[in-house]
Design an enzyme around this catalytic site. Structure first.
Site, PDB file in Angstrom:
ATOM      1  N   ARG A   2      -5.171   3.272  12.465  1.00 41.84           N
ATOM      2  CA  ARG A   2      -4.798   1.712  12.702  1.00 41.84           C
ATOM      3  C   ARG A   2      -5.923   1.132  13.090  1.00 41.84           C
ATOM      4  O   ARG A   2      -5.662  -0.358  13.218  1.00 41.84           O
ATOM      5  CB  ARG A   2      -3.568   1.041  13.391  1.00 41.84           C
ATOM      6  CG  ARG A   2      -2.131   1.858  12.699  1.00 41.84           C
ATOM      7  CD  ARG A   2      -0.954   1.823  13.113  1.00 41.84           C
ATOM      8  NE  ARG A   2       0.112   2.349  12.252  1.00 41.84           N
ATOM      9  CZ  ARG A   2       0.796   1.366  11.781  1.00 41.84           C
ATOM     10  NH1 ARG A   2       0.791   0.579  10.766  1.00 41.84           N
ATOM     11  NH2 ARG A   2       1.926   1.990  10.881  1.00 41.84           N
ATOM     12  N   ARG A  31      12.358 -11.030   0.887  1.00 38.13           N
ATOM     13  CA  ARG A  31      13.123 -10.313   0.638  1.00 38.13           C
ATOM     14  C   ARG A  31      14.111 -10.177   1.326  1.00 38.13           C
ATOM     15  O   ARG A  31      14.928 -10.997   1.572  1.00 38.13           O
ATOM     16  CB  ARG A  31      12.373  -8.970   1.527  1.00 38.13           C
ATOM     17  CG  ARG A  31      10.982  -8.245   1.084  1.00 38.13           C
ATOM     18  CD  ARG A  31      11.266  -6.836   1.542  1.00 38.13           C
ATOM     19  NE  ARG A  31       9.239  -7.282   1.733  1.00 38.13           N
ATOM     20  CZ  ARG A  31       8.494  -5.699   2.115  1.00 38.13           C
ATOM     21  NH1 ARG A  31       9.264  -5.724   3.495  1.00 38.13           N
ATOM     22  NH2 ARG A  31       7.780  -5.474   1.945  1.00 38.13           N
ATOM     23  N   ARG A  72       2.890 -10.753  12.831  1.00 30.99           N
ATOM     24  CA  ARG A  72       3.031  -9.009  12.647  1.00 30.99           C
ATOM     25  C   ARG A  72       1.280  -8.969  11.684  1.00 30.99           C
ATOM     26  O   ARG A  72       0.551  -8.269  11.634  1.00 30.99           O
ATOM     27  CB  ARG A  72       3.820  -8.600  11.129  1.00 30.99           C
ATOM     28  CG  ARG A  72       5.024  -7.653  11.861  1.00 30.99           C
ATOM     29  CD  ARG A  72       5.862  -7.311  11.449  1.00 30.99           C
ATOM     30  NE  ARG A  72       5.679  -5.594  10.518  1.00 30.99           N
ATOM     31  CZ  ARG A  72       5.907  -4.837   9.327  1.00 30.99           C
ATOM     32  NH1 ARG A  72       7.385  -6.508   8.539  1.00 30.99           N
ATOM     33  NH2 ARG A  72       5.502  -4.892   8.909  1.00 30.99           N
ATOM     34  N   LYS A  93       0.980  -1.186   0.046  1.00 27.25           N
ATOM     35  CA  LYS A  93       0.290   0.350  -0.049  1.00 27.25           C
ATOM     36  C   LYS A  93       1.207   1.632   0.368  1.00 27.25           C
ATOM     37  O   LYS A  93       0.269   2.520  -0.760  1.00 27.25           O
ATOM     38  CB  LYS A  93      -0.727   0.398   1.188  1.00 27.25           C
ATOM     39  CG  LYS A  93      -0.531   0.034   2.378  1.00 27.25           C
ATOM     40  CD  LYS A  93      -1.775   0.196   3.519  1.00 27.25           C
ATOM     41  CE  LYS A  93      -0.920  -0.178   4.905  1.00 27.25           C
ATOM     42  NZ  LYS A  93       0.076  -1.175   5.214  1.00 27.25           N
ATOM     43  N   ARG A 120      16.302  -9.400   6.976  1.00 24.41           N
ATOM     44  CA  ARG A 120      15.722  -8.349   7.981  1.00 24.41           C
ATOM     45  C   ARG A 120      14.911  -9.040   9.122  1.00 24.41           C
ATOM     46  O   ARG A 120      13.865 -10.235   8.751  1.00 24.41           O
ATOM     47  CB  ARG A 120      14.939  -7.422   7.992  1.00 24.41           C
ATOM     48  CG  ARG A 120      15.895  -6.327   6.850  1.00 24.41           C
ATOM     49  CD  ARG A 120      14.701  -5.107   6.498  1.00 24.41           C
ATOM     50  NE  ARG A 120      14.342  -3.965   5.439  1.00 24.41           N
ATOM     51  CZ  ARG A 120      15.893  -2.851   5.548  1.00 24.41           C
ATOM     52  NH1 ARG A 120      15.976  -2.367   6.800  1.00 24.41           N
ATOM     53  NH2 ARG A 120      16.136  -2.648   4.793  1.00 24.41           N
TER      54      ARG A 120
END
Length: 213
Positions: free
Chosen positions: A88, A127, A171, A13, A160
């Site tokens: 949020r 990633r 998350r 997003k 990471r």
């Protein structure tokens, strides 16, 4: 045009918000940027936010909303803005609705970039990051020329902590618990627009422009 971007972490997003800001010539506003700017400029709101952050506490909803309202009341937001990362939670959404109503205005659209959890875990765990120059790669979408090695400086690429599958799943759990209810909130408000975020970035962008037309 006043737009809220919704979607799970890793749904893309932020990338889409930046492109939309360019197309519609309106600011792309993220709460992280607002906090940093106010703390840097040592504003009264920034000092209040910093006092919570220094203690490792979350900035209260009311103060976060005050910071956002202060930002969107600036001249460059006259024609509209894109909110990324706020609201949020339902209390934040309610505070935003109330603050906008007091100014005689309202959000025009909430765009949900919808991506299944499985896709997000695969996306983010693919990633790779160069600890030397900061370059980012993806083992499928943007692989380095030589596997596991940065094109720029030959350093070994790392994952990471934020991109490790177990962290991503945590998350996503937080997102579903706190932020997913916003989809119902904006659906009831009649401004929710949903796009398929599993497509290419260009196709997602086209879909967003279409639903906003």
């Amino acid at each position: 045009m006043k737009i809220i971007m919704l979607g799970a972490p890793g749904a893309g997003k932020g990338t889409q918000a930046a492109r939309m800001a360019e197309k519609y010539n309106i600011p792309h506003i993220s709460t992280g940027d607002i906090f940093r700017a106010n703390i840097r400029d040592n504003t009264e709101l920034g000092q209040k936010a910093k006092s919570y952050m220094d203690k490792g506490l979350l900035v209260p909803d009311e103060l976060t909303c005050d910071l956002v309202m202060d930002r969107i009341s600036q001249d460059d937001c006259r024609e509209g803005f894109i909110l990324d990362g706020f609201p949020r939670t339902i209390p934040q959404a309610e505070a935003l609705t109330k603050a906008l109503e007091a100014k005689g205005t309202a959000m025009d659209a909430a765009v949900d970039v919808e991506v299944p959890d499985e896709n997000i875990v695969n996306r983010m765990s693919g990633r790779r990051f160069c600890p030397v120059c900061g370059a980012t790669y993806h083992i499928v979408a943007l692989p380095p020329k030589k596997e596991g090695v940065c094109d720029n400086d030959g350093a070994a690429l790392v994952i990471r902590d934020d991109d490790k599958p177990e962290t991503v799943k945590k998350r996503l759990d937080v997102y579903h618990e706190q932020t997913q209810p916003l989809i119902d909130y904006y659906q009831k408000a009649g401004i929710l627009k949903t796009v398929d975020g599993t497509q290419s970035a260009d196709d997602v962008f086209e879909a967003i422009v279409k639903v906003l037309a």
